[in-house]
Design a protein around this motif. Structure first.
Motif, mmCIF file in Angstrom:
data_model
loop_
_atom_site.group_PDB
_atom_site.id
_atom_site.type_symbol
_atom_site.label_atom_id
_atom_site.label_comp_id
_atom_site.label_asym_id
_atom_site.label_seq_id
_atom_site.Cartn_x
_atom_site.Cartn_y
_atom_site.Cartn_z
ATOM 1 N N VAL A 162 1.692 4.991 -150.613
ATOM 2 C CA VAL A 162 2.880 4.789 -151.219
ATOM 3 C C VAL A 162 2.871 3.551 -152.505
ATOM 4 N N ALA A 163 1.954 2.772 -152.254
ATOM 5 C CA ALA A 163 1.758 1.558 -153.394
ATOM 6 C C ALA A 163 1.299 2.423 -154.481
ATOM 7 N N PHE A 164 0.313 3.328 -154.490
ATOM 8 C CA PHE A 164 -0.035 4.153 -155.668
ATOM 9 C C PHE A 164 0.992 4.837 -156.284
ATOM 10 N N VAL A 165 1.630 5.658 -155.475
ATOM 11 C CA VAL A 165 2.918 6.257 -156.045
ATOM 12 C C VAL A 165 4.045 5.421 -156.778
ATOM 13 N N VAL A 166 4.196 4.270 -156.085
ATOM 14 C CA VAL A 166 5.281 3.396 -156.518
ATOM 15 C C VAL A 166 4.734 3.010 -158.033
ATOM 16 N N GLN A 167 3.732 2.414 -158.109
ATOM 17 C CA GLN A 167 2.983 2.061 -159.453
ATOM 18 C C GLN A 167 3.055 3.219 -160.428
ATOM 19 N N PHE A 168 2.645 4.617 -159.990
ATOM 20 C CA PHE A 168 2.786 5.580 -160.899
ATOM 21 C C PHE A 168 4.133 5.791 -161.485
ATOM 22 N N LEU A 169 5.188 5.813 -160.435
ATOM 23 C CA LEU A 169 6.530 6.128 -160.839
ATOM 24 C C LEU A 169 7.088 4.906 -161.578
ATOM 25 N N TYR A 170 6.578 3.787 -161.453
ATOM 26 C CA TYR A 170 6.881 2.486 -162.395
ATOM 27 C C TYR A 170 6.537 2.640 -163.777
ATOM 28 N N ASP A 171 5.324 3.240 -163.920
ATOM 29 C CA ASP A 171 4.714 3.609 -165.187
ATOM 30 C C ASP A 171 5.434 4.738 -166.065
ATOM 31 N N VAL A 172 5.534 5.804 -164.996
ATOM 32 C CA VAL A 172 6.437 6.870 -165.592
ATOM 33 C C VAL A 172 7.626 6.522 -166.277
ATOM 34 N N GLU A 173 8.378 5.667 -165.495
ATOM 35 C CA GLU A 173 9.583 5.132 -166.114
ATOM 36 C C GLU A 173 9.561 4.180 -167.273
ATOM 37 N N LYS A 174 8.304 3.319 -167.221
ATOM 38 C CA LYS A 174 8.425 2.739 -168.521
ATOM 39 C C LYS A 174 7.995 3.704 -169.845
#
Length: 322
Positions: free
Chosen positions: A54-66
């Motif tokens: 979950v932590a990895f996916v959250v970081q990935f989604l955050y970077d995708v949003e940026k």
């Protein structure tokens, strides 16, 4: 490339952060197992793995949003730039269309104007001297056309030949001229000055062509001395005019009526619509010898009419040369 793909460079960081969450979760479940009575190794391992994922996916989604936000900003910037370029392009197209419409509506020959534009764009900035000369000539021509369009007066410092020969070449109906017999150019007027010069010969030839086109050509010689009427050089110049069927008259200064003020400069009226005139200037050291100080092209109707009236009045009192 680092700026283009920031997410790829942060992948190891994401993995480390996810492992940290995994370790924290696993330690927490191990403590529960130690303190509790039920075995929780598998549950702890699974829970830790889930939290890390979950932590990895959250970081990935955050970077995708940026990245999406950055792409949106870039797209907006490109959109503004492209919109500005398109607007500028349409303005140029509109200006070109308007200009072409003016060219089409002009009374001048369209092909001549388009040739002028086409030849102008062929000028290269190297050599600089040629480029500067072309720029100056284009500006001069533009100002000349504007002045003619506004019925203004054109002035050329010194003696001009292009206007004189060009107008004589294109005159359609009439050419009325007054020639004063001042000592212009440092030589006797009738012996080596205008009529014996290259310009004078070309001018006479252009008048010959005009007469062949059925143009009426008249000239008044205003004599500064009465004895010039019998001068051999004067007679030779008159003969040049007779040979090409120009109607010539002479006017002695003693014959001027009191109400007339004789003109002190030459002028020529073309088709009753354009007046070409020169202004003499005597050098300080030799006041008896005049030079051409300036040449004017008059298109203002009222000014032209004044010269027409002056010529007609003088033509009435001038006498043929027998």
């Amino acid at each position: 490339m680092a700026d283009r793909n920031p997410t790829g460079n942060r992948t190891p960081t994401k993995i480390l952060i996810s492992l940290a969450f995994f370790c924290i979760t696993f330690i927490a479940t191990w403590l529960f197992e130690v303190l509790g009575t039920q075995p929780m190794v598998l549950i702890g391992f699974g829970s830790s793995l889930f939290v890390a994922g979950v932590a990895f996916v959250v970081q990935f989604l955050y970077d995708v949003e940026k990245r999406l936000d950055k792409m949106e900003e870039e797209l907006e910037r490109h959109s503004r730039v492209n919109e500005a370029r398109i607007d500028e392009g349409f303005k140029k197209i509109n200006a070109a269309t308007k200009l072409f419409g003016l060219v089409e509506a002009s009374a001048l020959k369209t092909d001549a104007i388009t040739q002028l534009v086409g030849n102008s764009v062929r000028i290269k900035p190297n050599p600089q001297l040629v480029f500067d000369l072309a720029q100056t000539e284009i500006q001069r021509l533009s100002e000349m056309l504007k002045t003619l369009g506004d019925s203004g007066d054109l002035t050329y410092d010194g003696e001009d030949r292009d206007w004189l020969l060009g107008l004589t070449k294109h005159v359609n109906h009439s050419l009325d001229a007054i020639s004063t017999t001042l000592d212009v150019g440092g030589q006797d007027y009738f012996d080596g000055s205008l009529w014996q010069s290259d310009l004078g010969q070309r001018y006479l030839e252009a008048q010959r062509d005009a007469v062949r086109r059925n143009v009426r050509v008249r000239r008044i010689f205003i004599l500064d001395r009465p004895e010039l009427r019998e001068d051999a050089n004067f007679r030779r110049v008159v003969g040049m005019h007779d040979d090409i069927q120009i109607d010539v008259r002479a006017l002695d200064p003693t014959l001027f009526p009191r109400q007339f003020i004789p003109p002190i400069f030459d002028f020529i009226i073309f088709d009753g619509s354009v007046s070409y005139q020169t202004s003499p200037s005597a050098p300080v050291t030799e006041p008896s010898r005049a030079t051409i100080a300036s040449t004017q092209l008059i298109t203002n109707p009222s000014k032209v009419q004044r010269n027409i009236d002056r010529f007609n009045d003088l033509w009435k009192i001038a006498t043929p040369i027998i």
